[in-house]
Design a protein around this motif. Structure first.
Motif, PDB file in Angstrom:
ATOM      1  N   GLY A 142      -3.072 -10.239   4.014  1.00  0.00           N
ATOM      2  CA  GLY A 142      -2.564  -8.929   4.386  1.00  0.00           C
ATOM      3  C   GLY A 142      -1.632  -9.009   5.573  1.00  0.00           C
ATOM      4  O   GLY A 142      -1.765  -9.889   6.424  1.00  0.00           O
TER       5      GLY A 142
ATOM      6  N   TRP B 259      -5.947  -0.074   6.608  1.00  0.00           N
ATOM      7  CA  TRP B 259      -6.526  -0.050   5.258  1.00  0.00           C
ATOM      8  C   TRP B 259      -7.879  -0.734   5.140  1.00  0.00           C
ATOM      9  O   TRP B 259      -8.415  -0.844   4.039  1.00  0.00           O
TER      10      TRP B 259
ATOM     11  N   ASP C  85     -11.460  -5.942   5.368  1.00  0.00           N
ATOM     12  CA  ASP C  85     -10.511  -5.984   4.261  1.00  0.00           C
ATOM     13  C   ASP C  85     -10.554  -7.290   3.473  1.00  0.00           C
ATOM     14  O   ASP C  85      -9.931  -7.377   2.417  1.00  0.00           O
TER      15      ASP C  85
ATOM     16  N   ARG D 151       0.849  -1.202   0.000  1.00  0.00           N
ATOM     17  CA  ARG D 151       0.000   0.000   0.000  1.00  0.00           C
ATOM     18  C   ARG D 151       0.878   1.243   0.000  1.00  0.00           C
ATOM     19  O   ARG D 151       1.995   1.224   0.533  1.00  0.00           O
TER      20      ARG D 151
ATOM     21  N   GLU E 227      -2.770  -3.855   6.759  1.00  0.00           N
ATOM     22  CA  GLU E 227      -3.856  -3.977   5.775  1.00  0.00           C
ATOM     23  C   GLU E 227      -5.213  -4.113   6.461  1.00  0.00           C
ATOM     24  O   GLU E 227      -6.242  -3.724   5.899  1.00  0.00           O
TER      25      GLU E 227
END
Lengths: 760, 154
Positions: free
Chosen positions: A434, A442, A411, A244, A438
């Motif tokens: 992830g 995220w 996610d 990311r 993540e």
């Protein structure tokens, strides 16, 4: 059969029936029924109008139901088994629930809105009723007895007064299709239902509903059997990690492949803003993601300063305003009130912060794709992957395996799209998981919001007018499923425009207030692409924030009316709502007095109690919290809860209690600690240090639960409702303990201390 | 640079050829094909990867596989079986503890080590002993009941 056995079977529908014996029936079936019940000749496509799509009876008389939702660990599948077992007169453990594969179950919406039993149970129950009616018809012919004389016990049909005249479900239809059409309501997803003319059992006759059989997944988890999506392994599989951007919206401008040249077999996949690495070994993929040197584009500062978040919300242009309720006399009633009270409350972005970040495994082969996913909505994941790969939906099979945590659209939904893309690019099966950021930095967030309330009290201390308005980020900047790549990080990194849905809500309660104005407003997302602060559904979407505000406000009104908080609520409640409030107060041992008058405010450590009540759909919850506030450190400890929970008919009280406990503890964590931190360009909550959740040393000492059972009322859902009143119960208890009203969550030591010293 | 590293895993000899710096977690899940422990954070902050290394609860996500050389490694699968459950496993089933259950290795392996050193802990000692472990589903109350139940069985 344990759930692991089910998980391990990758059988087609045909396989399931075959596996338990088929094709031969040992007795003559009456001609008109024989035409319906035919031997299994081959796989049968899923058809929502067919009983066979929902239920099968095996030769041993056990049943399998095909349930188009999933269970995130609260036992929804057990509840479904109980509902079906009840109508079939089978013990619950003879009903297997299949819910793991888009080729085996019809889309009933996946896990969604606490509807697993409420809506998901309806077609399952109706299918069971239909099956029972059909089986009794067969039995009547076979036993040469009128249907009215037949009784069923443990799947064996007997004739009243004729001992020895019996036939089992297995003998009647085991291993064969019913070939019975049912009236389908034409809907797919949460609303799917099929009708039956067969009578469901009366609650007074329930034997299985209302008991507490155990979960089917617990033993597998406790004895370390393969359970999770993270445990899926496919021959030839490679491991992937996404990278990311350091600043939201930034894209790679240069990638130095030589920086990972020393790691065996690394491949870099880059498309627009999307960047990932793939390697044969998981550790190599992790190292490559860590070591890869990437130059990123400059990205504008998309986010406000964290401390100006609520100013941003206040100042932002309204994208959509929805007035959910407005009575014409509102303004006049406010103007004529004996006393008016106003307050504003603030709630931060929160993260799903699931135990592990999302994981998916995708295999593409000969124009078909198989997807293993931990998403709550496998059918929609299938649709999103099909759209991404340009495959017909029927060529994509999504197989659900429980993921590391399931509280909404986390996610996992991004991971499945990314894994499919990587599998396509690499030409081998890909397992993507992830790293910690993540799933915290995220994942899609629960939205930040502000809430303004004004009310007028009459001379008797009753609310005569009530205005409640929320303003915040939509709860659905991305939809709660992954059917469209516009809703995925990768899709947005590829430039697919956002498709935000403007959605919020108003308080759900049944206070008798003559004049109301209840409205919500949404504002624009902070960033027009792949944002770590994009919002979507997080357990009880917008429920905790709205009811933190509304139930804190009701407490403020009680205080203004110089009334006890329980007694004040009861002035405005009747029926089941009032019963829930009373039950929670009684269980707690509530002493009636005006809150904030505990008289211990000078001590270093002070205690107080607070109540909150709310509804979710038709489920009613009242929570009393007892807190301890250390005035020196500002630390708040939620020591004890009493919860009254009314969700209509209780299917499984044992699992319901565990579900409520989980909601209370998670709700406590969100109330006391959870706030996504960010700077102007990125989310800085990336792990458990920067996004702390409740530690066991701070877990409550006791949670007392009163289950208010109404067998005559259809179940109304229990997955989330007890999350929503927790924050207000705690805030109200803090007020009682300290005389200080916290109107901004979470109630961290710093915030509490500042409020105590008048700096809030 | 790989190295041959052998250790005892759940009572059997295990051998991996691996980068000695690679965390033990990936040797267990990848090279040796175990389905547990789990990757939770990779930062020793949550406990989902916990194993016993010579009897001590250890976060395998930050422990180099080299540290296991010649050691006794026990995972949740080695704690007991459905036929011969560890008291904690029996108690976990009784109390129906896990929801998603992804955190389970941390709580069970840490509690097992705790009960070994302190077979009859107080509530405060249990909480202190399990502090730092994460459970996102909020099953803390059931965890406490199960550990107490297991202690009572011993």
């Amino acid at each position: 059969m344990t759930s692991t056995d089910i998980l391990r079977q990758d059988l087609s529908r045909r396989g399931i029936l075959k596996g338990t014996g088929v094709l031969v029936v040992s007795f003559a079936v009456p001609a008109h029924l024989a035409a319906a019940a035919t031997a299994v000749a081959g796989p049968k496509p899923l058809d929502p109008t067919q009983l066979d799509s929902y239920l099968a009876i095996h030769r041993d008389g056990s049943a399998t139901v095909f349930f188009g939702k999933i269970d995130g660990g609260q036992g929804t599948d057990v509840g479904i088994a109980q509902i079906v077992a009840e109508e079939l007169d089978l013990p619950a453990d003879r009903v297997t629930v299949v819910m793991d594969d888009t080729t085996r179950v019809i889309n009933q919406g996946g896990a969604s809105g606490s509807f697993g039993i409420t809506w998901g149970g309806k077609p399952m129950r109706n299918a069971a009723c239909e099956a029972r009616q059909f089986l009794l018809g067969l039995a009547a012919q076979k036993l040469k007895a009128p249907i009215e004389k037949l009784t069923v016990s443990n799947g064996v049909v007997s004739v009243a007064g004729a001992p020895g005249k019996t036939v089992s479900y297995g003998q009647l239809i085991g291993g064969k299709f019913f070939n019975v059409a049912m009236k389908w309501n034409g809907k797919i997803g949460n609303d799917l239902n099929v009708e039956t003319t067969a009578q469901a059992k009366k609650p007074a006759d329930y034997k299985v509903v209302g008991t507490s059989p155990r979960r089917r997944d617990v033993a597998a988890k406790v004895f370390a059997q393969p359970t999770y999506v993270t445990d899926v392994r496919v021959p030839g599989m490679v491991h992937a990690r996404v990278i990311r951007p350091p600043a939201a919206g930034a894209e790679p401008t240069a990638i130095d492949e030589s920086s990972v040249a020393g790691i065996k077999g690394v491949r870099i996949v880059h498309k627009d803003g999307f960047l990932a690495v793939v390697a044969d070994k998981e550790w190599d993929a992790i190292r490559a993601a860590r070591d890869l040197k990437v130059t990123w584009s400059q990205s504008p500062a998309a986010f406000p300063e964290q401390e100006k978040l609520y100013d941003h919300i206040r100042d932002a242009a309204v994208r959509k305003r929805t007035v959910e309720k407005e009575t014409p006399g509102f303004e006049a009633a406010i103007a004529g009130a004996a006393q008016t009270v106003s307050a504003e409350y603030e709630w931060p972005f929160q993260s799903h912060a699931s135990m592990g970040s999302g994981c998916a495994v995708v295999q593409i082969k000969d124009g078909t794709a198989t997807v293993w996913t931990g998403t709550q909505k496998p059918h929609y994941a299938r649709d999103g992957v099909a759209a991404l790969l340009g495959l017909p939906v029927e060529n994509v099979q999504a197989i659900w395996r429980i993921g590391p945590g399931s509280y909404g659209r986390n996610d996992a939904g991004d991971t499945v799209i990314e894994a499919a893309f990587l599998a396509q690019q690499i030409g081998r099966p890909v397992r993507l998981q992830g790293m910690r950021p993540e799933g915290i930095a995220w994942d899609p967030k629960g939205p930040a919001s502000i809430h303004r309330a004004t009310a007028g009290l009459d001379g008797d201390g009753k609310i005569v007018a009530y205005k409640f308005e929320s303003k915040g980020f939509s709860r659905l900047e991305i939809d709660s499923n992954e059917s469209d790549i516009a809703y995925s990080i990768a899709g947005q990194q590829w430039g697919v425009p956002l498709k935000p849905i403007e959605a919020f809500a108003v308080p759900d309660e049944s206070y008798q207030i003559p004049n109301r104005l209840m409205a919500w407003e949404t504002i624009a997302p902070l960033l027009d692409r792949a944002s770590p602060l994009r919002t979507s559904h997080l357990r009880d979407p917008v429920g905790p924030q709205i009811h933190f505000a509304s139930e804190s406000f009701i407490d403020e009104l009680a205080h203004a009316a110089n009334a006890d908080a329980v007694e004040f609520r009861l002035r405005h409640l009747t029926g089941r709502d009032a019963a829930a409030v009373k039950a929670a107060a009684d269980k707690f041992g509530w002493e009636s007095r005006v809150s904030g008058s505990a008289g211990n405010a000078d001590a270093d450590v002070v205690t107080g109690r607070g109540i909150a009540y709310s509804k979710r759909a038709l489920t009613i919850v009242a929570v009393v919290a007892e807190v301890e506030v250390d005035r020196r450190s500002g630390k708040v400890r939620a020591k004890r809860f009493a919860v009254a929970h009314d969700c209509g008919c209780i299917i499984n009280p044992g699992l319901l209690r565990n579900t409520i406990e989980g909601n209370i503890v998670q709700g406590t964590s969100r109330s006391l600690l959870e706030e996504v931190r960010f700077d102007r360009q990125s989310v800085t909550s990336v792990d458990w240090e920067t996004y702390p959740i409740l530690d066991i040393t701070d877990a409550p000492e006791k949670i007392d639960i009163v289950l208010l059972d109404h067998p005559e009322i259809a179940p109304t859902g229990a997955g989330e409702p007890s999350t929503r009143p927790v924050a207000a119960a705690i805030a109200n208890a803090i007020f009682d303990a300290t005389g200080v009203r916290l109107r901004q969550a979470p109630f961290t030591p710093d915030r509490m201390k500042a409020a105590l010293t008048g700096r809030a | 640079m790989t190295e041959r590293i052998s250790f005892q895993l759940n009572g059997r000899e295990a051998v991996v050829d691996a980068d000695p710096e690679m965390p033990l977690l990936y040797a267990l899940r990848g090279d040796l094909g175990l389905d547990n422990p789990h990757f939770g954070c990779g930062l020793a902050q949550c406990g989902a990867c916990t194993v016993h290394l010579n009897g001590e609860a250890t976060r395998s996500c930050v422990t180099p596989v080299a540290a296991a050389k010649g050691a006794k490694v026990t995972t949740l699968a080695g704690l007991g079986s459905e036929k011969h459950p560890h008291p904690l496993q029996a108690a976990y089933v009784e109390e129906q503890v896990p929801q998603c259950g992804y955190c389970i290795n941390g709580w069970m392996m840490t509690a097992a080590a705790l009960l070994k050193s302190n077979p009859h802990p107080t509530d405060a000692q249990i909480r202190e002993g399990l502090s730092g472990l994460k459970c996102r589903c909020g099953t803390h109350m059931a965890i406490l009941r199960a550990v107490k139940r297991a202690a009572a069985m011993a």
